[in-house]
Design an enzyme around this catalytic site. Structure first.
Site, PDB file in Angstrom:
ATOM      1  N   GLN A  78      -8.753  13.465   0.027  1.00 31.25           N
ATOM      2  CA  GLN A  78      -7.935  14.315  -0.831  1.00 31.25           C
ATOM      3  C   GLN A  78      -8.353  15.769  -0.675  1.00 31.25           C
ATOM      4  OE1 GLN A  78      -7.105  13.228  -4.898  1.00 31.25           O
ATOM      5  NE2 GLN A  78      -8.200  11.294  -4.686  1.00 31.25           N
ATOM      6  N   SER A 138      -8.946   4.154  -5.433  1.00 29.21           N
ATOM      7  CA  SER A 138      -7.925   3.229  -5.895  1.00 29.21           C
ATOM      8  C   SER A 138      -7.338   2.372  -4.778  1.00 29.21           C
ATOM      9  CB  SER A 138      -6.806   4.017  -6.569  1.00 29.21           C
ATOM     10  OG  SER A 138      -6.243   4.938  -5.647  1.00 29.21           O
ATOM     11  N   HIS A 154      -7.008   1.881   1.893  1.00 27.05           N
ATOM     12  CA  HIS A 154      -6.426   2.583   3.050  1.00 27.05           C
ATOM     13  C   HIS A 154      -7.248   3.858   3.313  1.00 27.05           C
ATOM     14  CE1 HIS A 154      -2.819   3.230   5.680  1.00 27.05           C
ATOM     15  NE2 HIS A 154      -3.487   4.357   5.799  1.00 27.05           N
ATOM     16  N   HIS A 186      -8.367   7.256   3.493  1.00 32.31           N
ATOM     17  CA  HIS A 186      -7.730   8.504   3.058  1.00 32.31           C
ATOM     18  C   HIS A 186      -8.714   9.405   2.329  1.00 32.31           C
ATOM     19  CE1 HIS A 186      -7.665   6.254  -0.726  1.00 32.31           C
ATOM     20  NE2 HIS A 186      -7.480   7.402  -1.350  1.00 32.31           N
ATOM     21  N   CYS A 235       0.841  -1.205   0.000  1.00 29.68           N
ATOM     22  CA  CYS A 235       0.000   0.000   0.000  1.00 29.68           C
ATOM     23  C   CYS A 235       0.872   1.249   0.000  1.00 29.68           C
ATOM     24  CB  CYS A 235      -0.902  -0.017   1.242  1.00 29.68           C
ATOM     25  SG  CYS A 235      -1.757   1.541   1.493  1.00 29.68           S
ATOM     26  N   HIS A 285      -4.347   0.324   8.020  1.00 24.83           N
ATOM     27  CA  HIS A 285      -4.841   0.084   6.663  1.00 24.83           C
ATOM     28  C   HIS A 285      -6.271  -0.468   6.631  1.00 24.83           C
ATOM     29  CE1 HIS A 285      -4.115  -0.857   2.363  1.00 24.83           C
ATOM     30  NE2 HIS A 285      -4.820  -1.957   2.576  1.00 24.83           N
ATOM     31  N   CYS A 319       0.353   3.299   3.521  1.00 28.23           N
ATOM     32  CA  CYS A 319       0.724   2.784   4.837  1.00 28.23           C
ATOM     33  C   CYS A 319       2.044   3.420   5.303  1.00 28.23           C
ATOM     34  CB  CYS A 319       0.878   1.260   4.781  1.00 28.23           C
ATOM     35  SG  CYS A 319      -0.679   0.374   4.985  1.00 28.23           S
ATOM     36  N   ASN A 335     -13.190   9.954  -1.491  1.00 30.55           N
ATOM     37  CA  ASN A 335     -13.815   8.939  -2.347  1.00 30.55           C
ATOM     38  C   ASN A 335     -13.661   7.643  -1.616  1.00 30.55           C
ATOM     39  OD1 ASN A 335     -14.680  10.205  -4.633  1.00 30.55           O
ATOM     40  ND2 ASN A 335     -12.754   9.920  -5.724  1.00 30.55           N
TER      41      ASN A 335
END
Ligand code: H2U
Ligand code: ZN
Length: 352
Positions: free
Chosen positions: A164, A157, A160, A162, A49, A111, A52, A149
């Protein structure tokens, strides 16, 4: 309560657009199947990943051994801070340069988690990160779009946890529409559109999913996505950095609560695109005079799922060519979410 049983159109006061509601269609037969319960990805650290701690990214850089959150500039940014001037004078071929930046925000070193599975302290750290990033980027960029997202169906994609940020020196379409609508309402009524809306929603109650002393999560009257949620502070706040500590804690609480309900709805890690709509930033010569008193901070959650963990709503056909449409009403969706358990389904399964 209004009778919303036959086809009608609803007005989105925030954007000025209409949505077609067809409640009678929910009576049509549906051979739904119950999906297997997905207990998820249990790997706490994935060596492959790129988010990570300690791992290498596509750019060749290495992530630090971060313990809470971590933010970096996107290795494949959609916007660039320096740009050549570009202008086309022809009204039928308008184009101009845009400057900006893209950031990636890791919510947790773990993760395997997602926001509703994180503890309140860790969620508060994500809120602190959103706030800090917004504050910094807001010095330079007019629009700072914080978003997440979540889930492969949303084009994410990597599982993990996250989000943006894309920041730009110009207002994108959604921001422009909301700005115009809120500005117009303020000029006509000397009141803040979303504050008036919230007051009426709290009276009516039928679209509320969850509320606490500082926040309300509701399915907006004009929702397009089946389980769309609008998250709004109960006090007039223009931007994330204005939040007091107790408001951040309350935000972590209500987020954990309704995101858990999201997961519980179809017993799956509920995919969505979410994002914060802070007021645009007053930059440069306008910096002293913050002309955005009409704006109320809010977050949108747009989940694509309709009837199960795999049956999603498509915005196609009529939606692409005419206008958005939904079958179940916002009131039905809110009731369903409201009545779901507050404990995460994975916990219930873990306890047997
Ligand atoms: P999603 O949230 O849509 O999965 O996007 C993750 C972002 O991470 C994506 O914009 C960036 C991609 O450009 N990324 C990096 O910045 N570095 C990497 O090593 C891989 C992905
Ligand atoms: Zn990871």
């Amino acid at each position: 309560m209004q009778n919303y049983e036959s086809p009608h159109r609803r007005y989105n006061a925030l954007t000025g657009e209409w949505v077609l509601v067809s409640p009678h269609r929910t009576k049509r037969p549906w051979q739904g199947k119950q999906e297997d319960v997905f207990l998820g990805n249990r790997v706490v650290h994935d060596p492959n990943c790129y988010l990570c701690p300690g791992n290498e990214r596509a750019s060749g850089g290495r992530n630090p051994e971060y313990e809470n959150t971590f933010a970096f500039t996107n290795d494949f940014p959609a916007l660039l801070p320096e740009n050549n001037d570009l202008a086309s004078g022809d009204s039928l071929f308008q184009a101009h340069a845009v400057k900006g930046t893209s950031r990636v925000l890791c919510f947790s070193p773990n993760h395997s988690l997602s926001l509703p599975e994180m503890d309140l302290k860790s969620i508060t750290k994500v809120i602190d990160l959103w706030t800090k990033e917004f504050q910094e980027l807001g010095q330079k960029y007019k629009w700072v779009q914080v978003f997440e997202n979540k889930g492969a169906v949303m084009g994410c994609s990597n599982p993990h946890p996250h989000g943006q940020i894309w920041a730009s020196d110009q207002l994108p379409n959604e921001a422009s529409k909301e700005n115009l609508q809120q500005e117009k309402y303020f000029e006509e009524n000397q009141r803040v559109l979303l504050m008036d809306y919230l007051e009426k929603e709290l009276e009516k109650e039928e679209r509320i999913v969850a509320k606490n002393d500082h926040w309300v999560a509701l399915v907006p009257f004009w929702a397009v996505w089946p389980y769309e949620v609008l998250l709004v502070p109960r006090r007039h706040i223009k931007r994330l950095p204005e939040l007091k500590d107790e408001e951040k804690v309350a935000l972590a609480e209500i987020s954990k609560l309704f995101l858990t309900k999201y997961d519980n709805l179809f017993k799956t890690s509920f995919p969505y695109s979410m994002g914060w709509h802070n007021a645009p930033n007053s930059i440069g010569e306008n910096a002293e005079d913050d002309a955005f008193d009409h704006w109320q901070l809010h977050a949108h959650f747009y989940p694509p799922l309709l009837r199960s963990a795999t049956v999603k709503k498509f915005l196609v056909g009529y939606e692409m060519l005419a206008e958005a449409q939904r079958d179940i009403t916002a009131e039905q969706a809110a009731k369903e979410l409201r009545e779901l358990p507050e404990a995460h389904y994975k916990e219930a399964y873990a306890q047997g």
